[in-house]
Write a protein that holds these residues in place. Structure first.
Motif, mmCIF file in Angstrom:
data_model
loop_
_atom_site.group_PDB
_atom_site.id
_atom_site.type_symbol
_atom_site.label_atom_id
_atom_site.label_comp_id
_atom_site.label_asym_id
_atom_site.label_seq_id
_atom_site.Cartn_x
_atom_site.Cartn_y
_atom_site.Cartn_z
ATOM 1 N N ALA A 182 0.825 -1.178 0.000
ATOM 2 C CA ALA A 182 0.000 0.000 0.000
ATOM 3 C C ALA A 182 0.859 1.226 0.000
ATOM 4 O O ALA A 182 0.587 2.217 -0.609
ATOM 5 C CB ALA A 182 -0.908 -0.023 1.216
ATOM 6 N N ASP A 183 1.955 1.164 0.684
ATOM 7 C CA ASP A 183 2.974 2.215 0.693
ATOM 8 C C ASP A 183 4.290 1.488 0.637
ATOM 9 O O ASP A 183 4.600 0.761 1.539
ATOM 10 C CB ASP A 183 2.879 3.023 1.962
ATOM 11 C CG ASP A 183 2.027 4.225 1.775
ATOM 12 O OD1 ASP A 183 1.583 4.740 2.740
ATOM 13 O OD2 ASP A 183 1.843 4.612 0.640
ATOM 14 N N ALA A 215 4.147 -10.289 -5.623
ATOM 15 C CA ALA A 215 3.874 -9.334 -6.703
ATOM 16 C C ALA A 215 2.930 -8.236 -6.228
ATOM 17 O O ALA A 215 3.112 -7.051 -6.559
ATOM 18 C CB ALA A 215 3.275 -10.056 -7.908
ATOM 19 N N ASP A 216 1.931 -8.610 -5.433
ATOM 20 C CA ASP A 216 0.982 -7.611 -4.942
ATOM 21 C C ASP A 216 1.593 -6.723 -3.864
ATOM 22 O O ASP A 216 1.120 -5.603 -3.640
ATOM 23 C CB ASP A 216 -0.265 -8.305 -4.387
ATOM 24 C CG ASP A 216 -1.134 -8.883 -5.488
ATOM 25 O OD1 ASP A 216 -0.908 -8.540 -6.663
ATOM 26 O OD2 ASP A 216 -2.029 -9.686 -5.177
ATOM 27 N N SER A 266 -2.074 1.810 -11.388
ATOM 28 C CA SER A 266 -2.224 0.533 -12.079
ATOM 29 C C SER A 266 -2.915 -0.473 -11.178
ATOM 30 O O SER A 266 -2.977 -0.278 -9.957
ATOM 31 C CB SER A 266 -0.851 -0.025 -12.484
ATOM 32 O OG SER A 266 -0.204 -0.614 -11.354
ATOM 33 N N PRO A 267 -3.398 -1.581 -11.756
ATOM 34 C CA PRO A 267 -3.875 -2.692 -10.930
ATOM 35 C C PRO A 267 -2.696 -3.318 -10.174
ATOM 36 O O PRO A 267 -1.541 -2.943 -10.388
ATOM 37 C CB PRO A 267 -4.458 -3.672 -11.959
ATOM 38 C CG PRO A 267 -4.711 -2.855 -13.183
ATOM 39 C CD PRO A 267 -3.639 -1.806 -13.188
ATOM 40 N N SER A 268 -2.976 -4.275 -9.319
ATOM 41 C CA SER A 268 -1.919 -4.949 -8.560
ATOM 42 C C SER A 268 -1.069 -5.822 -9.470
ATOM 43 O O SER A 268 -1.450 -6.132 -10.603
ATOM 44 C CB SER A 268 -2.530 -5.812 -7.455
ATOM 45 O OG SER A 268 -3.206 -6.930 -8.022
ATOM 46 N N GLY A 269 0.069 -6.246 -8.940
ATOM 47 C CA GLY A 269 0.972 -7.088 -9.724
ATOM 48 C C GLY A 269 0.320 -8.362 -10.217
ATOM 49 O O GLY A 269 0.461 -8.734 -11.387
ATOM 50 N N SER A 270 -0.415 -9.055 -9.352
ATOM 51 C CA SER A 270 -1.045 -10.299 -9.784
ATOM 52 C C SER A 270 -2.164 -10.030 -10.785
ATOM 53 O O SER A 270 -2.359 -10.806 -11.735
ATOM 54 C CB SER A 270 -1.580 -11.082 -8.579
ATOM 55 O OG SER A 270 -2.586 -10.355 -7.905
ATOM 56 N N PHE A 318 4.266 -16.803 3.899
ATOM 57 C CA PHE A 318 4.293 -15.424 3.407
ATOM 58 C C PHE A 318 2.944 -14.956 2.881
ATOM 59 O O PHE A 318 2.489 -13.851 3.199
ATOM 60 C CB PHE A 318 5.358 -15.295 2.314
ATOM 61 C CG PHE A 318 5.475 -13.919 1.746
ATOM 62 C CD1 PHE A 318 6.230 -12.945 2.381
ATOM 63 C CD2 PHE A 318 4.832 -13.581 0.566
ATOM 64 C CE1 PHE A 318 6.336 -11.667 1.859
ATOM 65 C CE2 PHE A 318 4.931 -12.317 0.029
ATOM 66 C CZ PHE A 318 5.684 -11.350 0.679
ATOM 67 N N ASP A 319 2.274 -15.767 2.057
ATOM 68 C CA ASP A 319 1.032 -15.322 1.433
ATOM 69 C C ASP A 319 -0.113 -15.172 2.421
ATOM 70 O O ASP A 319 -1.135 -14.563 2.103
ATOM 71 C CB ASP A 319 0.629 -16.277 0.302
ATOM 72 C CG ASP A 319 0.316 -17.671 0.810
ATOM 73 O OD1 ASP A 319 1.274 -18.394 1.149
ATOM 74 O OD2 ASP A 319 -0.882 -18.041 0.870
ATOM 75 N N ARG A 320 0.043 -15.699 3.638
ATOM 76 C CA ARG A 320 -1.003 -15.594 4.665
ATOM 77 C C ARG A 320 -0.781 -14.401 5.593
ATOM 78 O O ARG A 320 -1.601 -14.157 6.487
ATOM 79 C CB ARG A 320 -1.071 -16.881 5.477
ATOM 80 C CG ARG A 320 -1.433 -18.109 4.642
ATOM 81 C CD ARG A 320 -1.433 -19.376 5.477
ATOM 82 N NE ARG A 320 -1.706 -20.533 4.649
ATOM 83 C CZ ARG A 320 -2.931 -20.982 4.366
ATOM 84 N NH1 ARG A 320 -3.980 -20.339 4.854
ATOM 85 N NH2 ARG A 320 -3.106 -22.037 3.616
#
Length: 253
Positions: free
Chosen positions: A2-3, A81-82, A91-95, A161-163
């Motif tokens: 987000a930042d 990526a996000d 832009s949209p998010s990386g994913s 990480f993704d959680r």
């Protein structure tokens, strides 16, 4: 993120981050304008000519089939990526831009197998300027790096990480970038550098390779895409903003 932030003055992280430890915000556009056009112009992937064919189109709403990443690895790559490229007004998010798809395709092809790497050793610890000095192929390197990153975040935060929450993912990536996360076999900063590089490539490369969906990154930086000459547009756009939509390889196929 987000930042987004980077401890380094080069502005290596894609969006603006506020680091609780350093508090040094770096605008995302400063990073992207500097790095993006160069990546877009000459950086399809490291082995773009040998990229595996794009998977067959799927029904609307269905995820694209994975070529080499496991579901766990894909979840990590998408979350990373996000975190590097969060959705914002630019832009949209990386994913959402297909960065995870791009990475999966690259690691499934000649680049991922190390087709252009000399890997016969010996493999003494080299200076950073000597470049990649490991016996692992890029696919093996990312597999080991993702596993090490998830192990580290489980020990540090109790989750893969993704959680993690967005702020925890930012902090985890910053620890990896600084080499503070302990990885077996190679440094976490080496893994972070490779992850950031391939994410940048996926975000800015021609959409035919799976990333830069809807040419979002090109539109963001004003890159016109594939055409190499603009002779017909010189008189029309002399002294004016070039406002034609960017065109990719697929638009000329």
């Amino acid at each position: 993120m987000a930042d987004k932030v980077s401890d380094k003055p080069s502005g290596r992280v894609a969006k603006k981050v506020t680091d609780p430890a350093a508090d040094i915000p770096i605008p995302r556009r400063s990073f992207l304008v500097g790095a993006g056009t160069a990546v877009a112009a000459g950086l399809a992937p490291a082995a773009n000519a040998q990229t595996p064919p794009a998977p067959q189109a799927t029904a609307a709403g269905e995820p694209e089939p994975l070529l080499t990443l496991t579901p766990t690895e894909h979840a990590f790559v998408g979350a990373a990526a996000d975190t590097l490229i969060p959705a914002d007004e630019l832009s949209p998010s990386g994913s959402d831009c297909g960065v995870a798809v791009f990475i999966d395709r690259q690691l499934a092809g000649a680049y991922g197998s190390g087709a252009r790497l000399y890997r016969d050793g010996p493999f003494p610890k080299g200076k950073p300027e000597l470049g990649y000095q490991l016996p692992l192929s890029p696919r093996e390197f990312f597999r080991a790096g993702i596993a090490a990153a998830n192990d580290w975040t489980r020990k540090t935060y109790g989750k893969e990480f993704d959680r993690l929450a967005a702020a925890e993912r930012e902090a985890a990536l910053k620890a990896m970038e600084a080499g503070k996360a302990e990885f077996p076999g190679f440094t976490s900063s080496m893994f972070f550098d490779a992850l950031l590089q391939i994410s940048m490539e996926g975000f800015f490369a021609d959409p035919i390779y799976g990333g830069n969906r809807d040419k979002a990154a090109w539109k963001m930086v004003g890159y016109p895409g594939l055409p190499a000459t603009y002779r017909e547009d010189f008189k029309t756009y002399l002294g004016k903003k070039y406002d034609k939509p960017p065109r990719s390889i697929a638009d000329f196929s």
